[in-house]
Design an enzyme around this catalytic site. Sequence first.
Site, mmCIF file in Angstrom:
data_model
loop_
_atom_site.group_PDB
_atom_site.id
_atom_site.type_symbol
_atom_site.label_atom_id
_atom_site.label_comp_id
_atom_site.label_asym_id
_atom_site.label_seq_id
_atom_site.Cartn_x
_atom_site.Cartn_y
_atom_site.Cartn_z
ATOM 1 N N ASP A 219 0.859 -1.175 0.000
ATOM 2 C CA ASP A 219 0.000 0.000 0.000
ATOM 3 C C ASP A 219 0.902 1.234 0.000
ATOM 4 O O ASP A 219 2.082 1.156 0.382
ATOM 5 C CB ASP A 219 -0.888 -0.027 1.246
ATOM 6 N N ASP B 25 -0.254 5.129 0.790
ATOM 7 C CA ASP B 25 -0.553 6.133 1.814
ATOM 8 C C ASP B 25 -0.603 5.503 3.195
ATOM 9 O O ASP B 25 -1.373 4.561 3.440
ATOM 10 C CB ASP B 25 -1.892 6.817 1.511
ATOM 11 N N THR C 79 -2.523 0.718 -4.567
ATOM 12 C CA THR C 79 -3.016 1.887 -3.845
ATOM 13 C C THR C 79 -4.486 2.171 -4.129
ATOM 14 O O THR C 79 -4.996 1.860 -5.210
ATOM 15 C CB THR C 79 -2.187 3.137 -4.204
ATOM 16 N N SER C 80 -5.132 2.781 -3.157
ATOM 17 C CA SER C 80 -6.513 3.227 -3.339
ATOM 18 C C SER C 80 -6.591 4.600 -3.992
ATOM 19 O O SER C 80 -7.683 5.134 -4.163
ATOM 20 C CB SER C 80 -7.244 3.253 -1.991
ATOM 21 N N LYS D 139 -10.473 -1.771 -2.390
ATOM 22 C CA LYS D 139 -10.383 -2.305 -1.031
ATOM 23 C C LYS D 139 -11.604 -1.867 -0.224
ATOM 24 O O LYS D 139 -12.059 -0.748 -0.382
ATOM 25 C CB LYS D 139 -9.115 -1.771 -0.357
ATOM 26 N N ASP E 239 -1.606 -0.325 6.170
ATOM 27 C CA ASP E 239 -1.868 0.427 7.399
ATOM 28 C C ASP E 239 -3.350 0.501 7.728
ATOM 29 O O ASP E 239 -3.716 0.982 8.800
ATOM 30 C CB ASP E 239 -1.348 1.858 7.263
#
Length: 251
Positions: free
Chosen positions: A36, A38, A137-138, A169, A194
């Site tokens: 991931d 961020d 990543t989102s 996600k 995270d």
Amino acid sequence: MAQTSAGPAPSTVPAPVPATAADAELDLAADVLLLDMDGTLIDSGPAVERSWNALFAELGSARTFDHSLHGVPGMQVLAEVFPDLGPAEREAAYRRVLDLEMADVSEIRVLPGTRRVLEELDAAAAELGRSTWTIVTSCARPLFEARWAVTGLPVPAQMVTADQVSRGKPDPEPYLLGASRLGVDPGRALVVEDSLGGLRSARAAGSSSLAVTTTSPAAALAPLADAVVRDLDDVRVAVEGSALRIRRRRA
């Protein structure tokens, strides 16, 4: 820190056995790491919270952006917080928060351990002759590019952004796609996350996971992760046989 793109040979690493008692709390084997961004590799938390809290206020909500929303794609956040918004209104709100986030990158910083772990992964890639990591990543691609450019780190091959999947996600699709792009079975991938949503995505994809406590409390992360560390500064990666071994880094 370029990676090779050759597909990996199947791994036959046995189940992890702790090398020492000190390593018992973190001893994981994998063929690749799916990272991931961020809150895992970079600290964008203040910018994320400022942008989303500004949007919430503009839309008349008293809600604040908290750890339960970290790691969730923007359109899904809007659907949860503002379920009555129509498609056009939701799209406009998404564009608004994207603009806010892309304009707020000056304080982005690389989290402790990120540079070293990526260097270790690239050294492993050179030794093994195959890719060993990518980012899942989102963020949509434009936001990823705006934030990642601040770091000075190279863009990894075969990365996955939110606009490349139909379901973000905590759905497993992002991590399934990340594993597929690196040519590995999801069960041989270690996800580093995270957020609660990201860990749920990893579990649903059949991947093991390592949680970092940069945005969410350890007590919330632990039930969803195979191991929990403070941040990547606690982690070291080395080649063992045809795979990667992830253990706790000692000062």
